[in-house]
Design an enzyme around this catalytic site. Structure first.
Site, PDB file in Angstrom:
ATOM      1  CD  GLU A 226     -29.431  12.534 -16.387  1.00 51.71           C
ATOM      2  OE1 GLU A 226     -29.312  13.764 -16.593  1.00 51.71           O
ATOM      3  OE2 GLU A 226     -29.808  12.076 -15.309  1.00 51.71           O
ATOM      4  CB  CYS A 260     -24.190  18.075 -20.010  1.00 54.64           C
ATOM      5  SG  CYS A 260     -23.938  17.265 -18.434  1.00 54.64           S
TER       6      CYS A 260
HETATM    7  P1  NAD Z   1     -25.030  11.841 -28.921  1.00 57.92           P
HETATM    8  O1  NAD Z   1     -26.478  11.972 -28.640  1.00 57.92           O
HETATM    9  O2  NAD Z   1     -24.545  12.141 -30.289  1.00 57.92           O
HETATM   10  O3  NAD Z   1     -24.537  10.338 -28.621  1.00 57.92           O
HETATM   11  C1  NAD Z   1     -24.779   9.701 -27.389  1.00 57.92           C
HETATM   12  C2  NAD Z   1     -24.773   8.188 -27.585  1.00 57.92           C
HETATM   13  O4  NAD Z   1     -25.840   7.839 -28.448  1.00 57.92           O
HETATM   14  C3  NAD Z   1     -23.498   7.621 -28.197  1.00 57.92           C
HETATM   15  O5  NAD Z   1     -23.145   6.423 -27.540  1.00 57.92           O
HETATM   16  C4  NAD Z   1     -23.906   7.339 -29.615  1.00 57.92           C
HETATM   17  O6  NAD Z   1     -23.208   6.261 -30.201  1.00 57.92           O
HETATM   18  C5  NAD Z   1     -25.356   6.972 -29.463  1.00 57.92           C
HETATM   19  N1  NAD Z   1     -26.123   7.165 -30.698  1.00 57.92           N
HETATM   20  C6  NAD Z   1     -25.795   7.940 -31.762  1.00 57.92           C
HETATM   21  N2  NAD Z   1     -26.757   7.849 -32.706  1.00 57.92           N
HETATM   22  C7  NAD Z   1     -27.698   7.022 -32.217  1.00 57.92           C
HETATM   23  C8  NAD Z   1     -28.934   6.536 -32.722  1.00 57.92           C
HETATM   24  N3  NAD Z   1     -29.396   6.890 -33.929  1.00 57.92           N
HETATM   25  N4  NAD Z   1     -29.656   5.706 -31.942  1.00 57.92           N
HETATM   26  C9  NAD Z   1     -29.208   5.371 -30.732  1.00 57.92           C
HETATM   27  N5  NAD Z   1     -28.052   5.782 -30.198  1.00 57.92           N
HETATM   28  C10 NAD Z   1     -27.289   6.596 -30.935  1.00 57.92           C
HETATM   29  O7  NAD Z   1     -24.303  12.733 -27.836  1.00 57.92           O
HETATM   30  P2  NAD Z   1     -22.747  13.055 -27.693  1.00 57.92           P
HETATM   31  O8  NAD Z   1     -22.329  13.931 -28.810  1.00 57.92           O
HETATM   32  O9  NAD Z   1     -22.002  11.783 -27.470  1.00 57.92           O
HETATM   33  O10 NAD Z   1     -22.741  13.878 -26.302  1.00 57.92           O
HETATM   34  C11 NAD Z   1     -22.981  15.226 -26.241  1.00 57.92           C
HETATM   35  C12 NAD Z   1     -24.382  15.519 -25.733  1.00 57.92           C
HETATM   36  O11 NAD Z   1     -24.622  14.828 -24.532  1.00 57.92           O
HETATM   37  C13 NAD Z   1     -24.585  16.979 -25.403  1.00 57.92           C
HETATM   38  O12 NAD Z   1     -25.845  17.391 -25.837  1.00 57.92           O
HETATM   39  C14 NAD Z   1     -24.489  17.016 -23.890  1.00 57.92           C
HETATM   40  O13 NAD Z   1     -25.122  18.107 -23.270  1.00 57.92           O
HETATM   41  C15 NAD Z   1     -25.131  15.723 -23.547  1.00 57.92           C
HETATM   42  N6  NAD Z   1     -24.717  15.295 -22.210  1.00 57.92           N
HETATM   43  C16 NAD Z   1     -25.629  15.278 -21.204  1.00 57.92           C
HETATM   44  C17 NAD Z   1     -25.238  14.904 -19.929  1.00 57.92           C
HETATM   45  C18 NAD Z   1     -26.203  14.853 -18.782  1.00 57.92           C
HETATM   46  O14 NAD Z   1     -25.877  14.228 -17.792  1.00 57.92           O
HETATM   47  N7  NAD Z   1     -27.363  15.453 -18.874  1.00 57.92           N
HETATM   48  C19 NAD Z   1     -23.911  14.568 -19.693  1.00 57.92           C
HETATM   49  C20 NAD Z   1     -23.010  14.614 -20.749  1.00 57.92           C
HETATM   50  C21 NAD Z   1     -23.424  14.963 -21.997  1.00 57.92           C
END
Ligand code: NAD
Length: 423
Positions: A226, A260
């Site tokens: 997502e 998002c």
């Molecule tokens: P992110 O991708 O930075 O982090 C998401 C998760 O991934 C966190 O738990 C983080 O600890 C983990 N993570 C970070 N580095 C990682 C790695 N190298 N390997 C595995 N996991 C890792 O995203 P964010 O900043 O927390 O959230 C914002 C983003 O999420 C935006 O792009 C937003 O659009 C998206 N989002 C999408 C939805 C949806 O339902 N489509 C909903 C909310 C947010």
């Protein structure tokens, strides 16, 4: 003791500590033993999750206020009650969802039974972002528990106070042989993802989505990603500017724009822009007062990194409304940018903050062409008094979801699916 003259024993090879191995082994054993399969067990977990929400609602609201300055109202509608509704939905439908589904047969199989059986995947990893840290961590958990999986839950390290509540309090309400919360940032996640999971449900950025998908590919683990993106909002000349502005402002600045599916930018003619700007100013003042900084209803940016990124975007185009920021509080005012070029950073990356750029187009055709030249959006919006215009945008574009004449109201319907299309 080693006596002089005797050969020294060779030291054991340096062992790489794996902080997750024991937990994952425990969960796998519980799944293999069939612990999570009975409906009663699944229902008990879901009810436990519901009790956690109700008994610690205030604690969660305080944590959300600390992490994001989220108001009690926003916490209630977009985090707690939405998760509770999902639990209720799962409890109501659990037995029906678990039932074998009989399928039509052909002449050769008339005497046989043919059915679809729904099986749990096994050990499921849920990775969550920080922007709705209760909702986006627990709603996927509801699905995974209802389906009879063992679950490893990974909340975001950026919403630190909520992460703490989820790690320290939630496990008391769930069967610990089948459920675990793990913590960490990129480094720990790298280690965790070396393990084999049976399903990974990831919500977050496209950048990390790629990392998760590559890691899953090594084990051929199925994934749901997502992700985010830029959600266009077309505003037609034939509209009531104040109604459009009220809805746009509500959905763009909800959760300080860190949503998002929020409308990311507006496409409209220069004439509509002129009518929209005073209406947007009026809506922002109505929602957040003359000084939005002192409003209890406006949140803050989650981290310094995101604050600096957003402050950089304020330099694109020309500020028509807002534009103020304060680093000490990670405050950014509800902002509208005009005279924005397609090539500027604010139009290249997902904004994920309280900034709304307006890009001028001369016609509906040009707007549709603009949308179709870019990645398919997660959500798409069109405002017009003309049903024909709304229907044309829907028919001639492709997006994960579409809502005519409103913001993300479609998310309130559990009867609609949620997700993106394409990447
Ligand atoms: P992110 O991708 O930075 O982090 C998401 C998760 O991934 C966190 O738990 C983080 O600890 C983990 N993570 C970070 N580095 C990682 C790695 N190298 N390997 C595995 N996991 C890792 O995203 P964010 O900043 O927390 O959230 C914002 C983003 O999420 C935006 O792009 C937003 O659009 C998206 N989002 C999408 C939805 C949806 O339902 N489509 C909903 C909310 C947010």
């Amino acid at each position: 003791a080693v006596r002089v003259g005797e050969p020294r024993p060779t030291p054991p090879p340096p062992c790489r500590m794996d902080p997750f191995a024991d937990t994952l082994r425990r969960l796998r054993e519980a799944f293999s033993a069939g612990r999570t399969r009975p409906a009663e067990f699944r229902a008990a977990q879901l009810r436990g999750l519901g009790r956690f929400l109700q008994e610690h609602k205030q604690l969660l609201q305080e944590a959300l206020a600390q992490d994001l300055h989220k108001s009690a109202f926003e916490s209630e509608v977009s985090e707690i009650s939405i998760t509770q509704s999902e639990i209720n939905l799962a409890l109501r439908n659990l037995r029906a969802w678990m039932k074998d589904e009989k399928v039509p047969k052909n002449l050769a199989t008339q005497l046989d039974s043919a059915f679809i059986r729904k099986e749990p995947f096994g050990l499921v990893l849920v990775i969550a972002p920080w922007n709705y840290p209760v909702n986006l961590t627990l709603v996927p958990l509801v699905g995974a528990l209802a389906a009879g999986n063992c679950v490893v839950l990974k909340p975001s390290e950026f919403s630190r106070s909520t992460e703490k509540v989820l790690a320290e309090v939630l496990p008391r309400y769930l069967d610990q042989s089948c459920f675990a919360v793990v913590l960490g940032g990129p480094q720990e996640m790298g280690q965790l993802l070396e393990h084999k999971f049976d399903y990974i449900f990831f919500t977050g950025s496209p950048r990390v989505g790629r990392i998760v998908m590559s890691a899953a590919a090594k084990h051929l683990t199925p994934v749901t990603l997502e992700l985010g993106g830029k959600n266009p909002c077309y505003v037609d000349d034939d509209c009531d500017p104040q109604t459009v502005a009220n809805r746009l402002a509500w959905f763009r600045y909800f959760n300080t724009g860190q949503t998002c599916v929020a409308p990311d930018y507006v496409l409209c003619s220069p004439a509509t822009q002129e009518r929209l700007l005073p209406a947007l100013q009026s809506a922002i003042t109505r929602f957040y007062g003359e000084d939005p900084r002192s409003s209890l209803n406006l949140g803050r940016i989650v981290s310094d990194k995101h604050f600096q990124r957003l402050r950089g975007l304020l330099g694109c185009g020309r500020v028509a409304i807002g534009g103020q920021s304060d680093e000490s509080e990670r405050y950014i005012a509800p902002t509208v940018l005009v005279d924005v070029e397609e090539t500027e950073p604010v139009m290249q990356e997902e904004i994920f903050g309280p900034i709304l750029p307006i890009v001028n187009v001369r016609s509906l055709d040009e707007a549709i062409d603009f949308i179709n030249r870019r990645e398919k959006p997660l959500a798409l919006y069109a405002f017009s008094n003309s049903k024909q215009v709304v229907k044309r945008v829907l028919a001639q574009t492709s997006s994960g979801s579409f809502c005519g004449n409103d913001g993300f109201m479609h998310l309130t319907l559990a009867s609609l699916p949620f997700g993106g299309v394409g990447r």
